[in-house]
Design an enzyme around this catalytic site. Structure first.
Site, PDB file in Angstrom:
ATOM      1  CG  HIS A 282      -0.489   0.123   2.538  1.00  0.00           C
ATOM      2  ND1 HIS A 282      -0.210   1.332   3.117  1.00  0.00           N
ATOM      3  CD2 HIS A 282      -0.211  -0.808   3.489  1.00  0.00           C
ATOM      4  CE1 HIS A 282       0.199   1.133   4.374  1.00  0.00           C
ATOM      5  NE2 HIS A 282       0.219  -0.149   4.623  1.00  0.00           N
ATOM      6  CG  ASP A 294       2.119   0.848   8.099  1.00  0.00           C
ATOM      7  OD1 ASP A 294       1.903   0.357   6.983  1.00  0.00           O
ATOM      8  OD2 ASP A 294       1.267   0.848   9.005  1.00  0.00           O
ATOM      9  CD  GLU A 329      -3.422  -1.688   5.048  1.00  0.00           C
ATOM     10  OE1 GLU A 329      -3.627  -2.689   5.743  1.00  0.00           O
ATOM     11  OE2 GLU A 329      -2.953  -0.627   5.524  1.00  0.00           O
ATOM     12  CD  GLU A 330      -2.100   1.891   7.459  1.00  0.00           C
ATOM     13  OE1 GLU A 330      -2.865   1.306   8.236  1.00  0.00           O
ATOM     14  OE2 GLU A 330      -0.867   1.688   7.432  1.00  0.00           O
ATOM     15  CG  ASP A 357       1.266  -3.387   5.191  1.00  0.00           C
ATOM     16  OD1 ASP A 357       1.957  -2.529   5.778  1.00  0.00           O
ATOM     17  OD2 ASP A 357       0.029  -3.446   5.296  1.00  0.00           O
ATOM     18  CG  HIS A 428      -0.673   2.757  12.642  1.00  0.00           C
ATOM     19  ND1 HIS A 428      -1.881   2.110  12.773  1.00  0.00           N
ATOM     20  CD2 HIS A 428      -0.168   2.331  11.455  1.00  0.00           C
ATOM     21  CE1 HIS A 428      -2.090   1.338  11.719  1.00  0.00           C
ATOM     22  NE2 HIS A 428      -1.052   1.445  10.903  1.00  0.00           N
TER      23      HIS A 428
HETATM   24 ZN   LIG Z   1       0.612  -0.987   6.537  1.00  0.00          ZN
END
Ligand SMILES: [Zn+2]
Length: 475
Positions: A282, A294, A329-330, A357, A428
């Site tokens: 992603h 990420d 994606e998130e 990922d 995140h």
């Molecule tokens: Zn990810």
């Protein structure tokens, strides 16, 4: 650290010495001989350069933002510059959620400011915020067991800790339901807001964001994650006698939909152009940090694996290599769902899916999901990955979130398992930045993905679709 790393990469001489060290180590561990492709991958810092470019020239790229649009433009331009013969985008509609400001304060018994981040999909508090008494629960089961009267009109705090586990997803899988389901459960019992302990393994005052879901019929409430030390503080306060009151102000809101895109690049197969090896990652990220692990590293891994396999070495692959960089994606798998609905019927022609990922920790081994009619495939792949010191691990490959919609359609899979023990320190958060990426790990991951892609693209017989498991056979 960053300075010395940059120096190492800038110096060809040192680069060659590094390659020597990597090569010797891999061969010593396995006793096998590296293929030319593996030697090329282990001596190449192009993947690191791609992540560096993405996080420096674009940065965070949450769905529907200007950063998202910049990332799509970056990817298209980069893939063309790298020489992929076919590069295109397909439009994807994404939800537009805006974070706005956030503040949180313990009001009584003693005033404290805490660090928190709104969870994606949660409601705002409106100007002036919300103040209410806090009811603390360890996790979902304890919240479920509380009578509605104990929750109604209050702020629920879910304090479950994420356990640091090694290479598997267990620690994350066990803790993440407090984020994805906790706020909705609290809302269904009449809570006015939900707080969670960040789903992460660090002890910084940096909260971890992520998505939360409110099913049909449950109106979203404000929801936020506290940094680990602030969650500790709230737990200590709740352990004392007397009520704890909390003030929460969140400016987050939905602003309709926006347009993003899936970005594609292909190297057509020389003899079987309609058979596809799909390499996916992603392109979007959360809006905090810079989306380095990420999923900047995932983007770099799949691009580099395809480039090394199909564009270097002067030999076109027999089958097509397709790079798919997905949108959003998130916050809802928008790109993966769009691909599955537009191209789901093509999946029968996909000979392998590889998704990147899960950060950039050291690669540890691999798993497969192959059809029973391909009994030799796993053994063949094991022989090719052995020189990299990557054994076949127990259990079946599952792909990542983006390949999820294609798995029931029979997509064969290879997962490269990475050491994820440090990944959830930064996942995140504002700390998902370039300095946490080890260039040697990245080279070894690219070598593993390229090995699997080259093998599937050039194997004499194609890998065949995997029959869906009979539900009767499931335990
Ligand atoms: Zn990810």
């Amino acid at each position: 650290m960053t300075g010395s790393r940059r120096l190492r990469i800038a110096s060809t001489l040192t680069g060659a010495l590094l390659l020597g060290a990597t090569t010797v180590r891999a061969e010593e561990e396995s006793g096998g001989e590296l293929s030319p492709l593996q030697r090329a991958a282990l001596g190449d810092d192009s993947a690191w350069a791609l992540v560096e470019s993405l996080v420096t020239e674009v940065g965070p790229r949450f769905a529907g933002t200007s950063g998202d649009a910049a990332a799509v433009a970056w990817a298209e331009a980069k893939l063309r510059a790298l020489g992929f013969p076919k590069v295109w985008t397909e439009a994807v509609t994404v939800p537009r959620w805006v974070r706005g400001g956030a503040s949180g304060h313990v009001v009584t018994p003693w005033p404290h400011e805490v660090r928190l981040l709104a969870l994606g999909g949660g409601a705002g508090t409106g100007d002036g915020g919300i103040e209410a008494e806090v009811v603390g629960v360890a996790g979902l089961a304890e919240l479920e067991a509380l009578p509605d009267e104990a929750v109604s009109g209050r702020i629920v705090f879910l304090s479950q800790r994420m356990e640091r586990t090694g290479s598997d997803w267990r620690g994350y899988a066990e803790a993440v339901p407090i984020r994805t389901q906790g706020p909705a459960l609290a809302a269904s019992k009449g809570a006015v807001a939900a707080l969670i302990r960040s789903v992460g393994t660090d002890s910084n005052r940096l909260p971890h964001t992520g998505g939360t879901r409110f099913p049909e019929g449950v109106a979203p409430i404000p929801a936020a994650a506290l940094s680990a030390p602030d969650a500790d503080l709230l737990e200590r306060l709740l352990a004392r006698r007397g009520p704890v009151r909390f003030r929460l102000e969140l400016g987050c809101r939905f602003e309709g939909e926006a347009e993003s895109a899936n970005v594609f690049a292909e190297i057509p197969g020389a003899t079987h152009p309609d058979e596809v090896v799909l390499l996916t990652a992603h392109l979007d990220s959360w809006d905090v940090g810079r989306g380095a692990q990420d999923n900047g590293t995932g983007v770099a891994i799949v691009i580099e694996a395809a480039r090394l396999t199909g564009l270097e070495g002067g030999r076109a692959p027999r089958r097509t290599l397709r790079v798919l960089l997905t949108a959003n994606e998130e916050f809802g798998l928008s790109g993966a769902r769009a691909y599955a609905s537009a191209r789901g019927d093509e999946v029968a022609s996909h000979v392998l899916g590889l998704e990147a990922d899960s950060g950039a920790g050291a690669p540890l081994g691999f798993r497969v999901r192959f059809a029973p009619g391909d009994p030799d495939a796993a053994v063949e792949l094991a022989a090719r990955l052995a020189p990299l010191g990557l054994p076949r691990l127990s259990g079946e490959a599952r792909g990542g979130a983006d390949l999820g919609p294609l798995v029931p359609r029979g997509l064969p899979l290879v997962d490269v398992d990475l050491d994820r023990s440090a990944y959830f320190d930064v996942h995140h958060t504002d700390n998902d930045t370039l300095d946490k990426i080890d260039p040697e790990n990245l080279r070894r991951i690219v070598a593993a993905y390229a090995t699997a892609a080259e093998w599937a693209a050039n194997r004499e017989r194609r890998l065949t679709p995997v029959p869906a498991p009979d539900p009767e056979d499931r335990p």
